[in-house]
Write a protein that holds these residues in place. Structure first.
Motif, PDB file in Angstrom:
ATOM      1  N   GLU A  32       0.847  -1.190   0.000  1.00 39.17           N
ATOM      2  CA  GLU A  32       0.000   0.000   0.000  1.00 39.17           C
ATOM      3  C   GLU A  32       0.884   1.242   0.000  1.00 39.17           C
ATOM      4  O   GLU A  32       1.844   1.334   0.764  1.00 39.17           O
ATOM      5  CB  GLU A  32      -0.897   0.003   1.240  1.00 39.17           C
ATOM      6  N   LEU A  33       0.547   2.195  -0.851  1.00 36.40           N
ATOM      7  CA  LEU A  33       1.286   3.463  -0.891  1.00 36.40           C
ATOM      8  C   LEU A  33       0.617   4.424   0.079  1.00 36.40           C
ATOM      9  O   LEU A  33      -0.114   5.337  -0.305  1.00 36.40           O
ATOM     10  CB  LEU A  33       1.306   4.025  -2.324  1.00 36.40           C
ATOM     11  N   ASP A  34       0.872   4.213   1.341  1.00 36.54           N
ATOM     12  CA  ASP A  34       0.190   4.920   2.423  1.00 36.54           C
ATOM     13  C   ASP A  34       0.683   6.363   2.527  1.00 36.54           C
ATOM     14  O   ASP A  34       1.864   6.611   2.800  1.00 36.54           O
ATOM     15  CB  ASP A  34       0.431   4.171   3.736  1.00 36.54           C
ATOM     16  N   THR A  35      -0.198   7.304   2.339  1.00 37.82           N
ATOM     17  CA  THR A  35       0.183   8.721   2.395  1.00 37.82           C
ATOM     18  C   THR A  35       0.524   9.165   3.813  1.00 37.82           C
ATOM     19  O   THR A  35       1.217  10.163   3.997  1.00 37.82           O
ATOM     20  CB  THR A  35      -0.955   9.608   1.849  1.00 37.82           C
ATOM     21  N   ASP A  51      -4.145  -0.375 -12.383  1.00 41.40           N
ATOM     22  CA  ASP A  51      -4.300  -0.332 -10.926  1.00 41.40           C
ATOM     23  C   ASP A  51      -3.103   0.356 -10.271  1.00 41.40           C
ATOM     24  O   ASP A  51      -3.258   1.132  -9.317  1.00 41.40           O
ATOM     25  CB  ASP A  51      -4.441  -1.752 -10.361  1.00 41.40           C
ATOM     26  N   SER A  52      -1.903   0.067 -10.773  1.00 36.96           N
ATOM     27  CA  SER A  52      -0.692   0.701 -10.228  1.00 36.96           C
ATOM     28  C   SER A  52      -0.695   2.204 -10.523  1.00 36.96           C
ATOM     29  O   SER A  52      -0.308   3.005  -9.668  1.00 36.96           O
ATOM     30  CB  SER A  52       0.554   0.053 -10.829  1.00 36.96           C
ATOM     31  N   GLN A  63      -3.319   4.026 -10.842  1.00 33.53           N
ATOM     32  CA  GLN A  63      -4.306   4.622  -9.937  1.00 33.53           C
ATOM     33  C   GLN A  63      -3.721   4.811  -8.537  1.00 33.53           C
ATOM     34  O   GLN A  63      -3.988   5.816  -7.870  1.00 33.53           O
ATOM     35  CB  GLN A  63      -5.561   3.736  -9.870  1.00 33.53           C
ATOM     36  N   LYS A  64      -2.914   3.866  -8.096  1.00 35.93           N
ATOM     37  CA  LYS A  64      -2.265   3.986  -6.783  1.00 35.93           C
ATOM     38  C   LYS A  64      -1.349   5.206  -6.746  1.00 35.93           C
ATOM     39  O   LYS A  64      -1.311   5.939  -5.747  1.00 35.93           O
ATOM     40  CB  LYS A  64      -1.476   2.715  -6.464  1.00 35.93           C
ATOM     41  N   ASP A  82      -3.599   8.367  -6.650  1.00 35.51           N
ATOM     42  CA  ASP A  82      -4.193   8.560  -5.319  1.00 35.51           C
ATOM     43  C   ASP A  82      -3.149   9.076  -4.330  1.00 35.51           C
ATOM     44  O   ASP A  82      -3.452   9.929  -3.474  1.00 35.51           O
ATOM     45  CB  ASP A  82      -4.775   7.241  -4.808  1.00 35.51           C
ATOM     46  N   PHE A  83      -1.931   8.562  -4.428  1.00 33.74           N
ATOM     47  CA  PHE A  83      -0.868   9.020  -3.532  1.00 33.74           C
ATOM     48  C   PHE A  83      -0.579  10.502  -3.759  1.00 33.74           C
ATOM     49  O   PHE A  83      -0.495  11.279  -2.792  1.00 33.74           O
ATOM     50  CB  PHE A  83       0.398   8.197  -3.764  1.00 33.74           C
TER      51      PHE A  83
END
Length: 573
Positions: free
Chosen positions: A264-267, A285-286, A288-289, A292-293
């Motif tokens: 998870e690319l947790d902000t 999907d990548s 989009q990650k 979102d980050f």
């Protein structure tokens, strides 16, 4: 008879008096000599105590006569530690006598002693991991890992850094280090330079940083390296990756490796992401990650470093993501054959081999916000095998700044995307001629040759080409601004180990300085390693003659003259 008796008595009395006078004289001079000796010893002891205390209070009082000034501390480090506003504990997990008995560890100890002398905020201690388990446990709880004997621990508050005294404090010859690991050489045979000051200063900056930054490097995809590994014997991307990772760690960033697909690319955890030249395209999907980050629930405040490379395949999804940030990375390599604007560089292919390339020397932007705050602007920044970065026009509020550009005499050699089999290895294109052209173009870009007949370098457009750019999304929140940034590099080899670890180039300092500026981190201190291959005290022929004259003639002659004078004076007293 009586007179004779009286005369004998008188003579005996005189002899006794003379004897008493002689004894008194002896006692006088003997007592004086003893007193002088006692006073002299006392003075020596007192001077020794005073000098010891002065050395602790004024550590620079020690004279460093080594060729490389091994025990001197740079002005940048001194300025920083003198102005520390937080307490820092530096603990060495070994008893002091054992640790300092090794001549290389002694360098670390002496450097720390100077740090402690220049700042009341720094406290240096030693502890035995077996005899002081409570101390060890305290640090291990903060570190979360295993602390071994002989390591250097830097701690302030709840932040901690742990360093290995061998690999973190010294630069080593990798080939000899392999022999050392197999017991075929001693560690001292491997050491080439002392980088203790850089490591210690960076560690102190890291644990006292009021605005720490965490970097997530997208190192793998489904467990496999995300970047291209050309072969086991020639793999420059791997060594560039390690060099970049170490560079960030040494300059106070908390670095963690991530998997593009599974993590998870947790902000809330990561401030910066680094995407190092994915060999194949990212999934939607990548993508989009990543989006979102960078958006961060509308709060922005994130950075992405994307490193392109000539080893990549076609990446339409990633290209579309970059297009939203108003940039495009061309499939071309920037070449400059003008001798005044290129430089021969060595790229690390493996631990035992290098390859030489002609790389364009690039120019840093005039924008003060992005100039990297270089200490020595005369040192070159080179961009070997860098892909050209184009700015796209779009009305989306995002801006692009060219950070590094080649000279007006440069041109772009066309490349074709590489192809990879499903196992990630180099593949063969369905069209054999197309694949052959791709390989020829790639080789030409790597070796700066133009052997193909399909490309005419003289007819190609010549001019400045961007090899590093900054894309900025800045939004107003009323009384302030928030922003997210994408930094694009044209080549993994711009961060090659031979360039990053070489103080003759500004590649490392610029990369770190720019990242510090963009993410709002305190500027790092870059300290050159100290060469250990020449540590003897050197003297000219004239100086040797003077030393010989003083030691062999003047000092002995002075002692002889003083002895003669003392002997003559005593004889005639």
């Amino acid at each position: 008879m009586e007179n004779q008796k009286k005369e004998k008595t008188t003579e005996a009395s005189l002899e006794k008096q003379q004897k008493k006078l002689k004894n008194r004289k002896k006692l006088k001079y003997g007592g004086l000599a003893t007193a002088i000796t006692v006073i002299f010893v006392a003075v020596v002891v007192l001077v020794n105590v005073v000098v010891t205390q002065l050395d602790k209070r004024f550590p620079n009082a020690k004279l460093d006569l080594t060729t490389a000034n091994l025990y001197e501390i740079s002005d940048e480090t001194l300025d920083y530690i003198r102005n520390l506003d937080k307490d820092v504990d530096v603990a060495i997990s070994s008893d002091e006598a054992t640790f300092t008995s090794d001549k290389y560890n002694k360098m670390i100890a002496e450097t720390l002693s100077k740090y402690q002398g220049y700042s009341d905020r720094i406290n240096v201690t030693y502890f035995d991991t077996t005899k002081d388990p409570d101390v060890l446990s305290k640090y291990q709880e903060l570190y979360g890992g295993s602390i071994q004997s002989g390591q250097v621990i830097i701690n302030s508050g709840k932040r901690i850094k742990v360093y290995n005294t061998q690999t973190d404090m010294f630069e080593v010859d990798q080939q000899k280090y392999q022999y050392y690991q197999y017991g075929m050489a001693s560690f001292s045979d491997c050491i080439t330079a002392f980088k203790g000051e850089q490591t210690l200063t960076s560690g102190i900056m890291n644990v006292t940083d009021s605005n720490p930054k965490t970097v997530g490097i997208l190192a793998t995809s489904n467990g496999s390296p995300i970047f291209a590994q050309t072969s086991s014997s020639a793999d420059p991307n791997t060594y560039a990756f390690y060099a970049m990772e170490n560079l960030l760690d040494e300059n106070g960033y908390d670095v963690k490796r991530l998997d593009m697909m599974t993590d998870e690319l947790d902000t809330a955890t990561y401030d910066i992401l680094i995407l190092p030249a994915p060999k194949t395209d990212l999934t939607m999907d990548s993508i989009q990650k990543l989006q979102d980050f960078m958006y961060n629930d509308g709060n922005l405040g994130k950075q992405l470093v994307y490193i392109a490379d000539y080893t990549q395949s076609s990446t339409p999804n990633l290209d579309a993501f970059l297009k939203e940030w108003n940039v495009q990375v061309d499939y071309s390599s920037v070449i400059d054959e003008n001798n005044s604007s290129n430089q021969q560089v060595n790229i690390l292919l493996s631990q035992n081999s290098n390859s030489s390339f002609v790389a364009p020397v690039v120019t840093v932007t005039d924008d003060e916000d992005y100039n990297g705050h270089l200490a020595n602007t005369s040192l070159p920044i080179v961009a070997p095998m860098a892909r050209s970065i184009q700015t796209l026009t779009a009305n989306n509020g995002r801006t692009v700044t060219s950070l590094l550009t080649s000279s007006e005499t440069s041109y772009c050699y066309p490349l074709s995307p590489k192809t990879y089999n499903t196992d990630g290895t180099d593949g063969t294109a369905a069209d054999g001629e197309t694949q052959a052209a791709t390989e020829a173009a790639t080789e030409a870009a790597a070796e700066n040759t133009t052997t193909t007949t399909s490309f005419d370098k003289d007819a190609a457009p010549h001019g400045a080409n961007t090899v590093m750019a900054l894309c900025r999304d800045q939004q107003s929140t009323g009384d302030s601004f928030i922003e997210s940034d994408v930094i694009v590099l044209g080549s993994m080899s711009m961060l090659d180990a031979n360039l990053v670890q070489n103080s003759s180039y500004n590649n490392a300092e610029y990369f770190v300085g720019l990242l510090n500026s963009v993410c709002g981190k305190e500027d790092s201190i870059v300290v050159a390693s100290k060469d250990l291959t020449q540590t003897s005290i050197t003297a000219t022929a004239t100086q040797l003659k003077v030393i010989r004259l003083v030691v062999v003639f003047l000092i002995p002659l002075t002692v002889v003259v003083a002895g003669v004078i003392v002997a003559v004076r005593r004889r005639y007293r």
